[in-house]
Design a protein around this motif. Structure first.
Motif, PDB file in Angstrom:
ATOM      1  N   LEU A  52       0.829  -1.202   0.000  1.00  0.00           N
ATOM      2  CA  LEU A  52       0.000   0.000   0.000  1.00  0.00           C
ATOM      3  C   LEU A  52       0.866   1.255   0.000  1.00  0.00           C
ATOM      4  O   LEU A  52       0.661   2.175  -0.815  1.00  0.00           O
ATOM      5  CB  LEU A  52      -0.920   0.001   1.218  1.00  0.00           C
ATOM      6  N   ILE A  53       1.840   1.302   0.891  1.00  0.00           N
ATOM      7  CA  ILE A  53       2.688   2.491   1.009  1.00  0.00           C
ATOM      8  C   ILE A  53       3.493   2.716  -0.268  1.00  0.00           C
ATOM      9  O   ILE A  53       3.619   3.857  -0.749  1.00  0.00           O
ATOM     10  CB  ILE A  53       3.621   2.358   2.234  1.00  0.00           C
ATOM     11  N   THR A  54       4.024   1.658  -0.833  1.00  0.00           N
ATOM     12  CA  THR A  54       4.808   1.779  -2.072  1.00  0.00           C
ATOM     13  C   THR A  54       3.951   2.354  -3.200  1.00  0.00           C
ATOM     14  O   THR A  54       4.413   3.221  -3.973  1.00  0.00           O
ATOM     15  CB  THR A  54       5.370   0.402  -2.488  1.00  0.00           C
ATOM     16  N   LYS A  55       2.707   1.920  -3.290  1.00  0.00           N
ATOM     17  CA  LYS A  55       1.818   2.434  -4.343  1.00  0.00           C
ATOM     18  C   LYS A  55       1.393   3.879  -4.074  1.00  0.00           C
ATOM     19  O   LYS A  55       1.195   4.656  -5.011  1.00  0.00           O
ATOM     20  CB  LYS A  55       0.580   1.541  -4.455  1.00  0.00           C
ATOM     21  N   LEU A  56       1.263   4.235  -2.798  1.00  0.00           N
ATOM     22  CA  LEU A  56       0.907   5.609  -2.441  1.00  0.00           C
ATOM     23  C   LEU A  56       2.071   6.568  -2.680  1.00  0.00           C
ATOM     24  O   LEU A  56       1.869   7.732  -3.039  1.00  0.00           O
ATOM     25  CB  LEU A  56       0.481   5.679  -0.972  1.00  0.00           C
ATOM     26  N   LEU A  57       3.300   6.080  -2.487  1.00  0.00           N
ATOM     27  CA  LEU A  57       4.479   6.938  -2.644  1.00  0.00           C
ATOM     28  C   LEU A  57       5.081   6.799  -4.041  1.00  0.00           C
ATOM     29  O   LEU A  57       6.301   6.781  -4.220  1.00  0.00           O
ATOM     30  CB  LEU A  57       5.509   6.618  -1.562  1.00  0.00           C
ATOM     31  N   ASN A  58       4.209   6.733  -5.024  1.00  0.00           N
ATOM     32  CA  ASN A  58       4.619   6.778  -6.429  1.00  0.00           C
ATOM     33  C   ASN A  58       4.845   8.245  -6.794  1.00  0.00           C
ATOM     34  O   ASN A  58       3.952   9.079  -6.596  1.00  0.00           O
ATOM     35  CB  ASN A  58       3.523   6.166  -7.302  1.00  0.00           C
ATOM     36  N   THR A  59       6.007   8.590  -7.290  1.00  0.00           N
ATOM     37  CA  THR A  59       6.319  10.000  -7.569  1.00  0.00           C
ATOM     38  C   THR A  59       5.526  10.558  -8.752  1.00  0.00           C
ATOM     39  O   THR A  59       5.490  11.774  -8.946  1.00  0.00           O
ATOM     40  CB  THR A  59       7.828  10.177  -7.849  1.00  0.00           C
ATOM     41  N   ASP A  60       4.910   9.691  -9.531  1.00  0.00           N
ATOM     42  CA  ASP A  60       4.048  10.137 -10.643  1.00  0.00           C
ATOM     43  C   ASP A  60       2.642  10.359 -10.096  1.00  0.00           C
ATOM     44  O   ASP A  60       1.959   9.404  -9.721  1.00  0.00           O
ATOM     45  CB  ASP A  60       4.039   9.077 -11.748  1.00  0.00           C
ATOM     46  N   ARG A  61       2.193  11.604 -10.038  1.00  0.00           N
ATOM     47  CA  ARG A  61       0.911  11.925  -9.403  1.00  0.00           C
ATOM     48  C   ARG A  61      -0.259  11.204 -10.060  1.00  0.00           C
ATOM     49  O   ARG A  61      -1.257  10.888  -9.399  1.00  0.00           O
ATOM     50  CB  ARG A  61       0.670  13.440  -9.468  1.00  0.00           C
ATOM     51  N   ASP A  62      -0.169  10.952 -11.373  1.00  0.00           N
ATOM     52  CA  ASP A  62      -1.296  10.354 -12.087  1.00  0.00           C
ATOM     53  C   ASP A  62      -1.321   8.833 -11.996  1.00  0.00           C
ATOM     54  O   ASP A  62      -2.355   8.208 -12.232  1.00  0.00           O
ATOM     55  CB  ASP A  62      -1.284  10.787 -13.556  1.00  0.00           C
ATOM     56  N   LYS A  63      -0.194   8.233 -11.643  1.00  0.00           N
ATOM     57  CA  LYS A  63      -0.125   6.773 -11.490  1.00  0.00           C
ATOM     58  C   LYS A  63      -0.203   6.364 -10.022  1.00  0.00           C
ATOM     59  O   LYS A  63      -0.253   5.182  -9.713  1.00  0.00           O
ATOM     60  CB  LYS A  63       1.161   6.240 -12.121  1.00  0.00           C
ATOM     61  N   ARG A  64      -0.196   7.337  -9.163  1.00  0.00           N
ATOM     62  CA  ARG A  64      -0.232   7.064  -7.724  1.00  0.00           C
ATOM     63  C   ARG A  64      -1.547   6.409  -7.335  1.00  0.00           C
ATOM     64  O   ARG A  64      -2.608   6.732  -7.870  1.00  0.00           O
ATOM     65  CB  ARG A  64      -0.046   8.380  -6.961  1.00  0.00           C
ATOM     66  N   PHE A  65      -1.478   5.482  -6.404  1.00  0.00           N
ATOM     67  CA  PHE A  65      -2.670   4.817  -5.902  1.00  0.00           C
ATOM     68  C   PHE A  65      -3.607   5.853  -5.286  1.00  0.00           C
ATOM     69  O   PHE A  65      -3.201   6.682  -4.479  1.00  0.00           O
ATOM     70  CB  PHE A  65      -2.262   3.778  -4.851  1.00  0.00           C
ATOM     71  N   GLY A  66      -4.866   5.835  -5.706  1.00  0.00           N
ATOM     72  CA  GLY A  66      -5.844   6.800  -5.217  1.00  0.00           C
ATOM     73  C   GLY A  66      -6.064   7.978  -6.144  1.00  0.00           C
ATOM     74  O   GLY A  66      -6.920   8.820  -5.892  1.00  0.00           O
ATOM     75  N   ALA A  67      -5.277   8.043  -7.235  1.00  0.00           N
ATOM     76  CA  ALA A  67      -5.342   9.211  -8.122  1.00  0.00           C
ATOM     77  C   ALA A  67      -6.587   9.239  -9.004  1.00  0.00           C
ATOM     78  O   ALA A  67      -6.975  10.303  -9.494  1.00  0.00           O
ATOM     79  CB  ALA A  67      -4.093   9.266  -9.011  1.00  0.00           C
ATOM     80  N   ASN A  68      -7.224   8.096  -9.205  1.00  0.00           N
ATOM     81  CA  ASN A  68      -8.404   8.051 -10.078  1.00  0.00           C
ATOM     82  C   ASN A  68      -9.506   8.967  -9.545  1.00  0.00           C
ATOM     83  O   ASN A  68      -9.918   8.857  -8.384  1.00  0.00           O
ATOM     84  CB  ASN A  68      -8.916   6.619 -10.188  1.00  0.00           C
ATOM     85  N   VAL A  69      -9.965   9.868 -10.383  1.00  0.00           N
ATOM     86  CA  VAL A  69     -10.944  10.880  -9.955  1.00  0.00           C
ATOM     87  C   VAL A  69     -12.232  10.243  -9.458  1.00  0.00           C
ATOM     88  O   VAL A  69     -12.834  10.689  -8.473  1.00  0.00           O
ATOM     89  CB  VAL A  69     -11.250  11.854 -11.124  1.00  0.00           C
ATOM     90  N   GLN A  70     -12.671   9.182 -10.106  1.00  0.00           N
ATOM     91  CA  GLN A  70     -13.949   8.573  -9.778  1.00  0.00           C
ATOM     92  C   GLN A  70     -13.857   7.551  -8.649  1.00  0.00           C
ATOM     93  O   GLN A  70     -14.779   7.423  -7.842  1.00  0.00           O
ATOM     94  CB  GLN A  70     -14.537   7.897 -11.029  1.00  0.00           C
ATOM     95  N   THR A  71     -12.754   6.814  -8.589  1.00  0.00           N
ATOM     96  CA  THR A  71     -12.693   5.659  -7.683  1.00  0.00           C
ATOM     97  C   THR A  71     -11.562   5.721  -6.661  1.00  0.00           C
ATOM     98  O   THR A  71     -11.305   4.736  -5.969  1.00  0.00           O
ATOM     99  CB  THR A  71     -12.536   4.359  -8.497  1.00  0.00           C
TER     100      THR A  71
END
Length: 334
Positions: A236-255
């Motif tokens: 979870l933390i690794t996906k949240l700390l993705n330096t690409d804002r658009d690929k980061r976990f949680g970035a999807n506007v709808q979901t």
């Protein structure tokens, strides 16, 4: 008297709770004996530091809030020198205080706090369209039963598109804020990842006394986990700390919020129970009375705000002065 009718004249100051860059927070009591926390903000400092719009946004956002997990603002008013905001008093103190007592939390304890915090962030994003932008353990409070209350919306902004103002606490700032390339709600999920790491490991993943070095560490996004950290938490933390804002976990506007809650780290969490605050907190503060400040003693001592600061700023060429009307027009939205 309703809470909305509270004014300086019908409140009695009992004690100092905490100090900050723009003012102080006091424990106050109304004529019926109800306890509140009153935030007193210096107009002079707000004007000089060009924070009028931020304070306006904070008040406008808090007036819309209807969440179990965000500190409720009851009233707001002003006089010639100050803006006052009256909140529910949260007696359990900062999550930061409790984390320092235990150094780091077991995975089940961290999961509980992260579940409640993600619910608060999800409400901000999905219901209000608000970017919070200042998630850190100092801004997460515990109520008398031990549940989370998010506070301090001074950096929050109601915005559904990219915004470019670089602000926040350095250790929790997402790379895109440092680069000033525009950020959206995924910047909050980056901070959520930093907080998750800190709760489990006892310190932030990126640290350095030199801000430039700290920012370089954040931009590179390279960090390591201590041994024996839960594998799902690591994922979870690794996906949240993705330096690409658009690929980061949680970035999807709808979901985005749903994606966070559906991660395996949260398997077994009953989100309906979390929403209704039916899950028993792992830490229940021992509150002796409605005026108990035991969990706030350190917060009041950490920063000494003095009126001499204003004079010093004036002498150094401040950015503005309080208008002759006491700022009543400039702060007419209070």
């Amino acid at each position: 008297m309703s809470a909305e009718q509270l004014t300086l004249e019908n409140l009695t100051v009992l004690n100092l709770i905490a100090c900050g860059s723009f003012g102080k927070v006091y424990l106050v009591k109304d004529q019926a004996g109800t306890i509140y926390a009153m935030k007193q903000l210096s107009k002079q400092k707000i004007i000089m530091m060009r924070q009028v719009d931020h304070v306006r946004q904070e008040i406008e956002i808090l007036r819309q809030v209807k969440s179990n997990y965000i500190a409720k603002m009851y009233s707001c008013f002003q006089d010639d020198k100050y803006v006052y905001m009256v909140f529910e008093f949260i007696p359990g103190g900062e999550l930061f205080f409790h984390l320092r007592r235990y150094e780091q939390f077991p995975v089940e304890v961290a999961r509980f706090y992260l579940a409640e915090i993600s619910t608060a962030l999800g409400y901000c994003h999905d219901q209000l369209g608000v970017l919070y932008r200042d998630l850190k353990p100092e801004n997460v409070l515990l109520d008398k039963k031990g549940h989370v209350k998010l506070t301090d919306f001074g950096f929050a902004k109601q915005c559904r598109e990219l915004t470019f103002t670089p602000l926040g606490t350095p250790e929790y700032m997402a790379p895109e804020l440092i680069r000033q390339t525009g950020h959206h709600k995924s910047a909050d999920w980056w901070s959520f990842g930093i907080l998750a790491y800190e709760l489990l490991c006892g310190h932030a993943p990126f640290m350095h006394d030199d801000l430039n070095v700290l920012y370089q560490k954040i931009l590179k996004g390279q960090f390591v986990f201590p041994p024996d950290i839960d594998p799902d938490a690591q994922d979870l933390i690794t996906k949240l700390l993705n330096t690409d804002r658009d690929k980061r976990f949680g970035a999807n506007v709808q979901t985005g919020t749903k994606d966070i809650k559906a991660h395996p780290f949260f398997n077994g969490v009953n989100w309906n129970w979390i929403e209704k605050k039916l899950v028993k907190p792992p830490i229940v503060p021992e509150i002796k009375s409605s005026e108990d400040l035991d969990f706030w003693k350190n917060a009041a001592e950490e920063f000494v705000a003095d009126e001499d600061e204003i004079q010093e700023m004036v002498e150094q060429g401040g950015f503005g002065e309080i208008p002759a009307d006491g700022g009543k027009a400039l702060f007419a939205w209070v």
